[in-house]
Enzyme design. Structure first.
Site, PDB file in Angstrom:
ATOM      1  N   TYR A  11      -6.160  -5.743   2.656  1.00 49.65           N
ATOM      2  CA  TYR A  11      -4.837  -5.331   1.371  1.00 49.65           C
ATOM      3  C   TYR A  11      -3.359  -5.712   1.655  1.00 49.65           C
ATOM      4  O   TYR A  11      -2.891  -4.634   1.225  1.00 49.65           O
ATOM      5  CB  TYR A  11      -5.168  -3.173   0.940  1.00 49.65           C
ATOM      6  CG  TYR A  11      -6.799  -3.424   0.465  1.00 49.65           C
ATOM      7  CD1 TYR A  11      -7.688  -4.561  -0.895  1.00 49.65           C
ATOM      8  CD2 TYR A  11      -8.134  -3.196   1.392  1.00 49.65           C
ATOM      9  CE1 TYR A  11      -8.897  -4.789  -0.532  1.00 49.65           C
ATOM     10  CE2 TYR A  11      -9.464  -2.806   1.701  1.00 49.65           C
ATOM     11  CZ  TYR A  11      -9.499  -3.666   0.249  1.00 49.65           C
ATOM     12  OH  TYR A  11     -10.724  -3.924  -0.977  1.00 49.65           O
ATOM     13  N   ARG A  49       1.363  -0.909  -0.466  1.00 57.22           N
ATOM     14  CA  ARG A  49       0.426   0.203  -0.062  1.00 57.22           C
ATOM     15  C   ARG A  49       0.306   1.325   0.311  1.00 57.22           C
ATOM     16  O   ARG A  49       0.540   2.061  -0.779  1.00 57.22           O
ATOM     17  CB  ARG A  49      -0.966  -0.088   1.621  1.00 57.22           C
ATOM     18  CG  ARG A  49      -2.453  -1.000   1.400  1.00 57.22           C
ATOM     19  CD  ARG A  49      -3.433  -1.416   2.342  1.00 57.22           C
ATOM     20  NE  ARG A  49      -3.947   0.299   2.109  1.00 57.22           N
ATOM     21  CZ  ARG A  49      -3.721   1.525   2.945  1.00 57.22           C
ATOM     22  NH1 ARG A  49      -2.969   1.789   3.021  1.00 57.22           N
ATOM     23  NH2 ARG A  49      -4.732   2.093   2.175  1.00 57.22           N
ATOM     24  N   CYS A  77      15.120  -4.386  -3.707  1.00 54.47           N
ATOM     25  CA  CYS A  77      15.266  -3.843  -5.086  1.00 54.47           C
ATOM     26  C   CYS A  77      15.043  -2.589  -5.587  1.00 54.47           C
ATOM     27  O   CYS A  77      15.214  -2.800  -6.659  1.00 54.47           O
ATOM     28  CB  CYS A  77      16.391  -4.525  -5.768  1.00 54.47           C
ATOM     29  SG  CYS A  77      18.001  -3.605  -6.150  1.00 54.47           S
TER      30      CYS A  77
HETATM   31  C1  LIG Z   1     -13.163  -3.731  -2.915  1.00 53.35           C
HETATM   32  C2  LIG Z   1     -14.845  -3.598  -3.273  1.00 53.35           C
HETATM   33  C3  LIG Z   1     -14.941  -3.682  -2.236  1.00 53.35           C
HETATM   34  C4  LIG Z   1     -14.656  -2.995  -1.373  1.00 53.35           C
HETATM   35  O1  LIG Z   1     -13.474  -2.156  -0.862  1.00 53.35           O
HETATM   36  P1  LIG Z   1     -13.753  -1.578   0.655  1.00 53.35           P
HETATM   37  O2  LIG Z   1     -12.780   0.149   0.451  1.00 53.35           O
HETATM   38  O3  LIG Z   1     -12.171  -1.914   0.621  1.00 53.35           O
HETATM   39  O4  LIG Z   1     -14.574  -1.474   1.312  1.00 53.35           O
HETATM   40  C5  LIG Z   1     -16.425  -3.475  -2.486  1.00 53.35           C
HETATM   41  N1  LIG Z   1     -17.490  -3.756  -3.292  1.00 53.35           N
HETATM   42  C6  LIG Z   1     -16.227  -4.039  -5.137  1.00 53.35           C
HETATM   43  C7  LIG Z   1     -16.817  -4.370  -6.129  1.00 53.35           C
HETATM   44  C8  LIG Z   1     -15.374  -3.955  -4.178  1.00 53.35           C
HETATM   45  O5  LIG Z   1     -14.376  -4.026  -5.630  1.00 53.35           O
END
Ligand SMILES: *Cc1c(COP(=O)(O)O)cnc(C)c1O
Length: 427
Positions: free
Chosen positions: A381, A320, A352
């Site tokens: 994540y 991240r 690296c």
């Molecule tokens: C990634 C995603 C989520 C979750 O998103 P967050 O920001 O982690 O809450 C929900 N719905 C869809 C379709 C996604 O792609």
């Protein structure tokens, strides 16, 4: 401990202490036992987050789908299911994971982006509802499964999120069917004899204020009124968590968001004449705060004016910061007693790449070689975006159970794992 280990000094452990994250465990001892780096999760915090989500609304037909791309560990997914969350999957792999964790088809929503007919079939044959996200995917679904029920993901027009890379609605985003294309949706439904079972949206990630969310929901519901007989309407995810707890960043007001949603949902149901199911799809919110990534300091040096803290927490382990410039609070656990006030350092990994930076110009307590760092809010994540780049082993995952046990829920990669799929040919 046989080596006389008496526990570490938490030089700035206020956040994890307040959360009771480690319980009776010592982070340095955990690293000795399970290796470094190490993803650690708290069962208590995970369950508490699930309950906050489950209880945020009183509307009867309200469902929380855990978007498991945030954390695909089977134990984590199983706990979410036990707490009453359903699941969202983005790929056949995620469908396989949630089913391995115990989810059944009716509890799963498949929300893919740009998938093949084969991938649609993988879900459809298991009886899993699919929400398609373009007219061409809707038509593909209709050719493959004429007469079946399907859902459509709309792009409600306004995005939100912490970084342009996580805004998933609005004109610049690749997701969803534009609201201007409702007539085309109807035309394909008619032509293929499909039944529209649901509408979904997902506007972006990590908003802390529900303003844009509520606006998009109003747009989505205005579109929904054009489709009688829907079973469900899915508002998407994106609920944020405070990544700057060391600066006392307040959490999102889930209670207030719930009250706003309740009013909107019961209002709509009364107007629509059917108690549709409403869904939210949190990903990050479920596990982020339940996870800490531990790593070890192996080198300290100055390059010019910058002091670098060299760790084994590379961008392959936590992506991240490199991908989104994300901030993660860092705690320092030392074998040495506190040795002076905070100083600004750059915390870097072992990969690296110049972009392999965990924290830039960050005030932290005096750090010594051998200290353990705790990267907070790493439960979402984190592992799920990790890789073997630089042929690095992905870490183990350990769950700190409510009963005090520390249970391995994923083994660290082995060197054999890294080479497993390679085939040597005659060269
Ligand atoms: C990634 C995603 C989520 C979750 O998103 P967050 O920001 O982690 O809450 C929900 N719905 C869809 C379709 C996604 O792609």
């Amino acid at each position: 401990m046989s080596d006389g280990f008496r526990g570490c000094y938490k030089l700035n452990g206020e956040v994890t202490d307040r959360l009771g994250f480690y319980g009776d465990h010592d982070p340095v001892e955990l690293v000795r036992r399970f290796g470094s780096p190490l993803y650690l999760y708290s069962e208590d915090i995970l369950r508490a987050n699930c309950r906050t989500l489950k209880n945020m609304c009183t509307y009867k037909n309200f469902r929380v789908n855990f978007s498991v791309k945030a954390n695909t560990n089977l134990a984590i997914i199983r706990i979410a299911r036990e707490e009453g969350l359903c699941a969202d999957a983005m790929s056949p792999g995620e469908i396989a994971a949630v089913m391995a964790a115990g989810y059944e088809a009716p509890e799963i929503l498949f929300i893919p982006n740009n998938v093949s007919g084969e991938e649609m079939r993988f879900a459809a044959e298991k009886g899993i509802m699919i929400s398609v996200d373009s007219l061409s995917q809707l038509d593909l679904f209709g050719r493959l499964f004429p007469g079946k029920s399907v859902a459509v993901r709309l792009n409600p027009g306004i995005g939100a999120g912490h970084h342009e890379k996580v805004v998933t609605a609005g004109d610049a985003a690749k997701f969803g069917v534009n609201l201007a294309e409702l007539p085309e949706i109807k035309e394909i439904l008619r032509r293929r004899g499909l039944r529209l079972a649901g509408l979904s949206q997902h506007i972006g990630s990590k908003f802390m204020d529900s303003g844009a969310y509520i606006m998009d929901i109003r747009n989505l519901l205005a579109a929904a009124e054009e489709f009688p007989g829907l079973d469900f309407i899915d508002f998407g995810g994106g609920f944020g968590i405070p990544y700057r707890k060391q600066e006392n960043e307040p959490p999102m007001d889930m209670g207030r968001t719930g009250v706003l949603l309740d009013a909107i949902m019961s209002d709509f149901a009364a107007r629509y004449g059917k108690e549709v199911q409403f869904i939210v799809e949190p990903g990050r919110y479920v596990a982020a705060e339940a996870g800490v990534l531990l790593g070890t300091v192996h080198a300290i040096k100055h390059n010019g004016s910058i002091k670098f803290i060299g760790t084994d927490i590379g961008m392959n382990t936590l992506m991240r910061p490199a991908l989104y410039d994300s901030h993660h609070d860092i705690e320092v656990y030392s074998l040495n007693p506190p040795a002076g006030g905070p100083e600004a350092v750059s915390v870097v990994g072992n990969i690296c790449e110049s972009g392999d930076i965990l924290a830039k110009d960050r005030p932290l307590p005096r750090i010594s070689e051998g200290d353990v760092l705790g990267v907070l809010d790493a439960g979402s994540y984190g592992y799920s975006m990790s890789s073997n780049y630089n042929m690095r082993l992905r870490p183990a995952e350990v769950l700190l159970r409510s009963n005090g046990e520390a249970a391995v829920i994923r083994e660290r990669d082995s060197l054999e794992d890294l080479l497993r799929n390679q085939r040597m040919i005659d060269i």
